[in-house]
Design a protein around this motif. Structure first.
Motif, PDB file in Angstrom:
ATOM      1  N   THR A 230      -0.950 -39.953 -27.116  1.00 37.77           N
ATOM      2  CA  THR A 230       0.318 -39.219 -27.068  1.00 37.77           C
ATOM      3  C   THR A 230       1.253 -39.770 -28.127  1.00 37.77           C
ATOM      4  OG1 THR A 230       0.071 -39.119 -24.649  1.00 37.77           O
ATOM      5  CG2 THR A 230       2.185 -38.393 -25.572  1.00 37.77           C
ATOM      6  N   HIS A 231       1.850 -38.887 -28.906  1.00 35.53           N
ATOM      7  CA  HIS A 231       2.853 -39.309 -29.891  1.00 35.53           C
ATOM      8  C   HIS A 231       4.241 -39.069 -29.317  1.00 35.53           C
ATOM      9  CE1 HIS A 231       4.573 -40.335 -33.723  1.00 35.53           C
ATOM     10  NE2 HIS A 231       5.281 -39.215 -33.705  1.00 35.53           N
ATOM     11  N   PHE A 232       5.148 -40.030 -29.520  1.00 41.40           N
ATOM     12  CA  PHE A 232       6.501 -39.957 -28.976  1.00 41.40           C
ATOM     13  C   PHE A 232       7.547 -39.997 -30.090  1.00 41.40           C
ATOM     14  CE2 PHE A 232       3.957 -41.663 -25.497  1.00 41.40           C
ATOM     15  CZ  PHE A 232       4.444 -40.982 -24.391  1.00 41.40           C
ATOM     16  N   GLU A 233       8.546 -39.128 -29.965  1.00 36.45           N
ATOM     17  CA  GLU A 233       9.669 -39.074 -30.913  1.00 36.45           C
ATOM     18  C   GLU A 233      10.987 -39.111 -30.136  1.00 36.45           C
ATOM     19  OE1 GLU A 233       9.884 -38.721 -34.275  1.00 36.45           O
ATOM     20  OE2 GLU A 233       7.759 -38.488 -34.826  1.00 36.45           O
ATOM     21  N   LEU A 234      11.948 -39.855 -30.650  1.00 34.21           N
ATOM     22  CA  LEU A 234      13.257 -39.966 -30.002  1.00 34.21           C
ATOM     23  C   LEU A 234      14.138 -38.770 -30.349  1.00 34.21           C
ATOM     24  CD1 LEU A 234      15.196 -41.832 -28.346  1.00 34.21           C
ATOM     25  CD2 LEU A 234      15.970 -42.734 -30.553  1.00 34.21           C
ATOM     26  N   ILE A 235      14.877 -38.296 -29.360  1.00 32.84           N
ATOM     27  CA  ILE A 235      15.909 -37.281 -29.592  1.00 32.84           C
ATOM     28  C   ILE A 235      17.281 -37.954 -29.601  1.00 32.84           C
ATOM     29  CG2 ILE A 235      17.100 -35.289 -28.587  1.00 32.84           C
ATOM     30  CD1 ILE A 235      14.480 -34.241 -27.643  1.00 32.84           C
ATOM     31  N   GLN A 342      23.616 -28.358 -27.109  1.00 35.70           N
ATOM     32  CA  GLN A 342      23.472 -29.482 -28.037  1.00 35.70           C
ATOM     33  C   GLN A 342      22.053 -30.049 -27.985  1.00 35.70           C
ATOM     34  OE1 GLN A 342      26.108 -32.699 -27.015  1.00 35.70           O
ATOM     35  NE2 GLN A 342      25.289 -34.094 -28.560  1.00 35.70           N
ATOM     36  N   VAL A 343      21.563 -30.267 -26.768  1.00 28.33           N
ATOM     37  CA  VAL A 343      20.228 -30.837 -26.605  1.00 28.33           C
ATOM     38  C   VAL A 343      19.157 -29.841 -27.051  1.00 28.33           C
ATOM     39  CG1 VAL A 343      18.569 -31.792 -24.947  1.00 28.33           C
ATOM     40  CG2 VAL A 343      21.004 -32.329 -24.733  1.00 28.33           C
ATOM     41  N   GLU A 344      19.317 -28.576 -26.692  1.00 27.32           N
ATOM     42  CA  GLU A 344      18.318 -27.564 -27.057  1.00 27.32           C
ATOM     43  C   GLU A 344      18.220 -27.384 -28.567  1.00 27.32           C
ATOM     44  OE1 GLU A 344      17.966 -24.677 -23.148  1.00 27.32           O
ATOM     45  OE2 GLU A 344      19.331 -24.077 -24.764  1.00 27.32           O
ATOM     46  N   GLU A 345      19.329 -27.537 -29.257  1.00 21.80           N
ATOM     47  CA  GLU A 345      19.309 -27.416 -30.714  1.00 21.80           C
ATOM     48  C   GLU A 345      18.467 -28.520 -31.347  1.00 21.80           C
ATOM     49  OE1 GLU A 345      22.518 -27.386 -34.418  1.00 21.80           O
ATOM     50  OE2 GLU A 345      23.200 -26.937 -32.380  1.00 21.80           O
ATOM     51  N   ILE A 346      18.615 -29.757 -30.825  1.00 24.28           N
ATOM     52  CA  ILE A 346      17.839 -30.879 -31.349  1.00 24.28           C
ATOM     53  C   ILE A 346      16.356 -30.704 -30.993  1.00 24.28           C
ATOM     54  CG2 ILE A 346      17.538 -33.386 -31.326  1.00 24.28           C
ATOM     55  CD1 ILE A 346      20.495 -33.589 -30.489  1.00 24.28           C
ATOM     56  N   ILE A 347      16.090 -30.266 -29.771  1.00 22.60           N
ATOM     57  CA  ILE A 347      14.705 -30.035 -29.349  1.00 22.60           C
ATOM     58  C   ILE A 347      14.040 -29.005 -30.253  1.00 22.60           C
ATOM     59  CG2 ILE A 347      13.261 -29.029 -27.531  1.00 22.60           C
ATOM     60  CD1 ILE A 347      15.143 -30.299 -25.491  1.00 22.60           C
ATOM     61  N   LYS A 348      14.741 -27.915 -30.525  1.00 22.23           N
ATOM     62  CA  LYS A 348      14.164 -26.848 -31.354  1.00 22.23           C
ATOM     63  C   LYS A 348      13.825 -27.374 -32.745  1.00 22.23           C
ATOM     64  CE  LYS A 348      14.906 -22.068 -32.792  1.00 22.23           C
ATOM     65  NZ  LYS A 348      15.840 -20.906 -32.759  1.00 22.23           N
ATOM     66  N   ALA A 349      14.698 -28.195 -33.310  1.00 22.46           N
ATOM     67  CA  ALA A 349      14.424 -28.748 -34.641  1.00 22.46           C
ATOM     68  C   ALA A 349      13.183 -29.654 -34.624  1.00 22.46           C
ATOM     69  CB  ALA A 349      15.641 -29.535 -35.136  1.00 22.46           C
ATOM     70  N   LYS A 350      13.052 -30.480 -33.558  1.00 18.01           N
ATOM     71  CA  LYS A 350      11.887 -31.336 -33.441  1.00 18.01           C
ATOM     72  C   LYS A 350      10.607 -30.530 -33.266  1.00 18.01           C
ATOM     73  CE  LYS A 350      13.226 -35.746 -33.479  1.00 18.01           C
ATOM     74  NZ  LYS A 350      12.660 -36.743 -34.415  1.00 18.01           N
ATOM     75  N   VAL A 351      10.686 -29.475 -32.448  1.00 13.17           N
ATOM     76  CA  VAL A 351       9.517 -28.613 -32.224  1.00 13.17           C
ATOM     77  C   VAL A 351       9.075 -27.959 -33.528  1.00 13.17           C
ATOM     78  CG1 VAL A 351       8.782 -26.435 -31.162  1.00 13.17           C
ATOM     79  CG2 VAL A 351       9.952 -28.173 -29.778  1.00 13.17           C
ATOM     80  N   GLN A 352      10.027 -27.418 -34.286  1.00 14.07           N
ATOM     81  CA  GLN A 352       9.693 -26.737 -35.542  1.00 14.07           C
ATOM     82  C   GLN A 352       9.095 -27.720 -36.549  1.00 14.07           C
ATOM     83  OE1 GLN A 352      13.484 -24.925 -36.414  1.00 14.07           O
ATOM     84  NE2 GLN A 352      12.895 -22.988 -35.450  1.00 14.07           N
ATOM     85  N   GLU A 353       9.619 -28.943 -36.546  1.00 14.54           N
ATOM     86  CA  GLU A 353       9.088 -29.976 -37.438  1.00 14.54           C
ATOM     87  C   GLU A 353       7.652 -30.325 -37.071  1.00 14.54           C
ATOM     88  OE1 GLU A 353       9.819 -34.749 -38.225  1.00 14.54           O
ATOM     89  OE2 GLU A 353      11.456 -33.535 -37.423  1.00 14.54           O
ATOM     90  N   PHE A 354       7.385 -30.457 -35.777  1.00 16.53           N
ATOM     91  CA  PHE A 354       6.054 -30.855 -35.327  1.00 16.53           C
ATOM     92  C   PHE A 354       5.037 -29.719 -35.470  1.00 16.53           C
ATOM     93  CE2 PHE A 354       2.834 -31.265 -31.977  1.00 16.53           C
ATOM     94  CZ  PHE A 354       2.293 -32.510 -32.297  1.00 16.53           C
ATOM     95  N   LEU A 355       5.484 -28.500 -35.198  1.00 16.79           N
ATOM     96  CA  LEU A 355       4.568 -27.364 -35.194  1.00 16.79           C
ATOM     97  C   LEU A 355       4.415 -26.708 -36.559  1.00 16.79           C
ATOM     98  CD1 LEU A 355       5.407 -25.635 -31.792  1.00 16.79           C
ATOM     99  CD2 LEU A 355       3.652 -27.322 -32.284  1.00 16.79           C
TER     100      LEU A 355
END
Length: 356
Positions: A230-235, A342-355
């Motif tokens: 499992t890879h982990f990234e901080l928000i 605020q949290v959903e915006e950061i999550i979306k950016a991380k998801v797009q980066e990973f995917l």
């Protein structure tokens, strides 16, 4: 001998079990316990007394001590009174989102945002608060489960409207062609690993482990357990809490929860992997202490299946993302003063980066 017959609706579950030759002469309560092992003996005896357990060719209600015989059929009816499926928090049932959100739908596939505590399909004592049962009631046909997420985990779940698409998409999961992203909230323990990191501890179930179903974990170079990654990234880092993303590269049961806890980040609301598995047993037996509630803070582990990327339909690459569930959004605002947007915006950016 005829097979087990089942029928489900949001109101009742009816199952008929044939009596096998080796069960000839069993007491009725013994036979029913074998058929429904996740329900208590006391609960099942009450069902027999109420006439909700019927032996073919005999007048009910029966006594629990009556004997069943080879060739007979025993029908057990369970009504949706909510009692056997309720989760309790400070002595009161946890409110439930009765309607899963639909993220995507076409003629073949449903992608839903599963509420916490909803199970994928009927199993054990969870017979009614199920994703397949919910949509079968709407569509009046069989809905197929393609994969599973833990009962307490919220988020993306794929359901098939026909066997063909279900098999095709399920094969993508089996061949590791689906990329998954999870959001979680965790405590940070002293000595916890620094983000980002990749956990490769091995894990598996051990026989006679208490509580049953809890995964054991071994170091990456151990000969025991199964490979897991499992890879982990901080928000966000907020005092003693972290908001983070998990990207599982294998699909072991409880994998994210185990890897996070082993590396110093037990999830908020975690009953099994918080250092004291007795917490899980006390909640299960409705004996949770005020200290247990203070430790968990919320009724379920704070894990949300937030995004999936897969080839669907046909050769088209697609990804789906689920908004944060209400319970986690409320906790974030009340405890950490963080807005959902605020949290959903950061999550979306991380998801797009990973995917990407």
């Amino acid at each position: 001998m005829s097979e087990i017959e089942k029928s489900f609706s949001t109101e009742k579950y009816v199952v008929t079990h044939p009596v096998a030759i080796e069960q000839d002469g069993w007491r009725l309560d013994q036979f029913v316990m074998k058929c429904m092992p996740t329900l208590s003996r006391q609960y099942l005896k009450k069902k027999i007394d109420k006439g909700e357990v019927e032996i073919s060719g005999r007048k009910s209600p029966h006594k629990p001590s009556v004997k069943v015989h080879y060739g007979e059929r025993v029908t057990i009816t369970t009504h949706n009174d909510g009692m056997i499926e309720d989760e309790y928090w400070h002595g009161k049932p946890v409110p439930r989102d009765q309607k899963p959100g639909i993220v995507f739908e076409d003629e073949e596939l449903l992608v839903i945002n599963k509420p916490p505590f909803m199970i994928t399909h009927p199993a054990g004592k969870n017979l009614f608060y199920c994703a397949t049962v919910f949509f079968e009631t709407i569509y009046k046909k069989t809905i197929h489960s393609i994969h599973r997420i833990d009962r307490e985990t919220s988020g993306l779940l794929l359901l098939g409207k026909n066997p063909k698409v279900s098999q095709r998409v399920a094969l993508l999961f089996e061949e590791d062609k689906v990329r998954k992203c999870y959001f979680f909230i965790a405590h940070r323990r002293p000595g916890a690993k620094t983000f980002p990191f990749t956990a490769r501890e091995r894990m598996d179930r051990e026989e006679n482990k208490i509580p049953r179903g809890m995964m054991s974990v071994w170091p990456e170079d151990s000969e025991f357990g199964k490979e897991s990654e499992t890879h982990f990234e901080l928000i966000l880092d907020k005092g003693d809490y972290v908001l983070a993303m998990a990207f599982p590269l294998t699909g072991r049961q409880h994998q994210i929860r185990v890897h996070a806890a082993y590396n110093g980040y037990p999830l908020l609301g975690e009953k099994l992997y918080n250092g004291d598995p007795g917490v899980f047993m006390r909640f299960k037996d409705h004996l949770a202490t005020p200290e247990d509630h203070d430790l968990l803070q919320i009724p379920r582990h704070a894990l949300h299946a937030t995004a999936l990327k897969l080839t669907y339909p046909k050769d088209k690459m697609n990804y789906f993302i689920a908004p944060l569930p209400e319970d986690l959004a409320i906790w974030l605002e009340e405890k950490l003063d963080l807005k959902r947007s605020q949290v959903e915006e950061i999550i979306k950016a991380k998801v797009q980066e990973f995917l990407a």
